[in-house]
Design an enzyme around this catalytic site. Structure first.
Site, PDB file in Angstrom:
ATOM      1  N   HIS A   1       3.864  -2.210   2.848  1.00 44.61           N
ATOM      2  CA  HIS A   1       3.765  -0.453   2.342  1.00 44.61           C
ATOM      3  C   HIS A   1       5.273  -0.599   1.510  1.00 44.61           C
ATOM      4  CE1 HIS A   1       0.998  -0.550   5.879  1.00 44.61           C
ATOM      5  NE2 HIS A   1       0.492   0.128   5.000  1.00 44.61           N
TER       6      HIS A   1
ATOM      7  N   ASP B   1       0.790  -1.432  -0.007  1.00 41.03           N
ATOM      8  CA  ASP B   1       0.010   0.039  -0.083  1.00 41.03           C
ATOM      9  C   ASP B   1       0.765   1.313   0.027  1.00 41.03           C
ATOM     10  OD1 ASP B   1      -1.821  -1.702   0.325  1.00 41.03           O
ATOM     11  OD2 ASP B   1      -2.904  -0.849   2.168  1.00 41.03           O
TER      12      ASP B   1
HETATM   13 ZN   LIG Z   1      -2.414   3.349   3.160  1.00 41.44          ZN
END
Ligand SMILES: [Zn+2]
Length: 400
Positions: free
Chosen positions: A353, A212
């Protein structure tokens, strides 16, 4: 002594003279002014002259301006949206951290575009702890609570345990420790000769790694590693980063990675509301399509924050996760590596991430380790397709 007393008395009398002959300003209903002595004021009032506050009223506009207008013009101003009571022109709005503010109506839309909402419920989320207690918290607190062992669904707060005799039961995570100590296990007994129905045709267990908040400066390292290991992953990208990292985005598409939508500016969809969410996702997907020729088909809501109305407005499946590495919090490659390798099972969706360098370090170890364990690393859509598909408006945290 007497003479001095007389002098003082005379001064008082002199001071009082202008007071008794004070001037008064009176107004006609049309706003004309007339200054008269206070002695005459009574008779002028009888002739239709008034004090200022009988002729004028303070009124307010929707953007917070204040002005004084003649009472005879009041209805004209009201037709233009001005009001005597400023409270009729202000609305209480709430932000995701629980602050509330009274906002002039003309600025309400602008605030709502920035994530403020009309009711506190829209910026609150109900969470469940490992014993089944529910609590409603401000959305700003959700990530911290999730890191402290709270869950979005009762299902996530429970765990399935197995004994050696083929029995299994689902209990609250808080109760599981005692049962594990009594010999129950988190893993089912060795499978029978026939493979479970959900194992893909090549027989290998599948896992979907997801990234993400990118693309970012470490995306290329992660792509290098995936490419080298013949692995696929899914990148949930943020629209406002795509200009800076267009090359990384295109490379994701060229390598056959899946690109999903993670909003334009990482706003909470439940704060944006249904129509705001639809517009936000469209804007992001338009940009991805413009840059890669491929339109994202899946959505990951920022903060994992979603409800039925935003899911419906999105018109796409919402992809959550069941392994949260907390890489953004620990920024520690060992911790991220262990979070995956200690838990990973067939059908899992792993959250990472690609904007943190320790995550790239971890990925360089996780990907070969999973391949070595026999996992097939696939995109979310590939995983879903192997498990009966997915539908718009629904949320998925794994595909078992
Ligand atoms: Zn996020």
């Amino acid at each position: 002594m007497i003479r001095r007393g007389l002098a003082v008395l005379l001064m008082i009398v002199l001071l009082c003279v202008p007071v008794s002959a004070r001037e008064v300003t009176l107004y006609s209903v049309g706003g004309r002014e007339k200054t008269v002595s206070s002695d005459e004021a009574g008779s002028w009032r009888q002739k239709g002259w008034f004090d200022r506050d009988e002729v004028y009223t303070d009124i307010y506009s929707g953007d917070g301006q204040e002005r004084e207008v003649l009472n005879i013009e009041l209805s004209l101003w009201e037709e233009r949206g001005w009001r005597e009571d400023p409270e009729q022109l202000r609305t209480v709005l709430y932000s995701w951290d629980g602050t509330s503010e009274k906002v002039w109506n003309d600025f309400v839309q602008e605030r709502m575009d920035n994530g403020w909402v009309r009711t506190p419920e829209e910026v609150q989320t109900a969470l469940c702890d490992g014993s089944g207690n529910w609590e409603t918290v401000w959305n700003a607190e959700v990530e911290g609570r999730l890191a402290d062992g709270w869950y979005r669904t009762e299902e996530e707060a429970k765990v399935r345990l197995y004994d050696g005799d083929g029995n299994s039961k689902t209990v609250w995570k808080a109760e599981s420790e005692a049962l594990l100590a009594q010999g129950w296990s988190l893993t089912p007994p060795a499978p029978a000769e026939t493979a479970p129905a959900n194992v893909p045709s090549d027989g290998r267990p599948m896992v979907a790694l997801t990234f993400d908040d990118g693309p970012g400066p470490y995306t290329d390292r992660i792509l290098d590693c995936l490419e080298k290991n013949g692995a696929k992953a899914t990148f949930f990208v943020v629209g406002n980063r795509l200009g800076t990292y267009a090359a990384q985005l295109r490379r994701e598409a060229e390598l056959g990675m899946e690109i999903g939508c993670h909003s334009w500016a990482h706003s909470s969809f439940t704060s944006l509301g249904a129509s705001g969410t639809a517009a936000d996702i469209k804007r992001t997907n338009d940009r991805v399509e413009e840059l890669t020729g491929v339109r994202p088909m899946i959505v990951r809501p920022p903060y994992g924050s979603h409800n039925a109305s935003v899911r419906e407005a999105a018109g796409a499946p919402f992809i959550l996760w069941n392994i949260d590495t907390l890489d953004w919090k620990t920024k520690n490659a060992d911790s991220t590596f262990n979070a995956v390798l200690d838990k990973v099972k067939d059908g899992d969706i792993v959250l990472m991430h690609d904007i943190h360098s320790p995550t790239a370090d971890a990925v360089e170890r996780i990907v070969p380790a999973l391949v070595k364990r026999g996992f097939s690393l696939v995109t979310v859509s590939e995983l879903a397709a192997a498990r009966g598909g997915m539908s718009a408006g629904k949320a998925y945290s794994s595909f078992r």
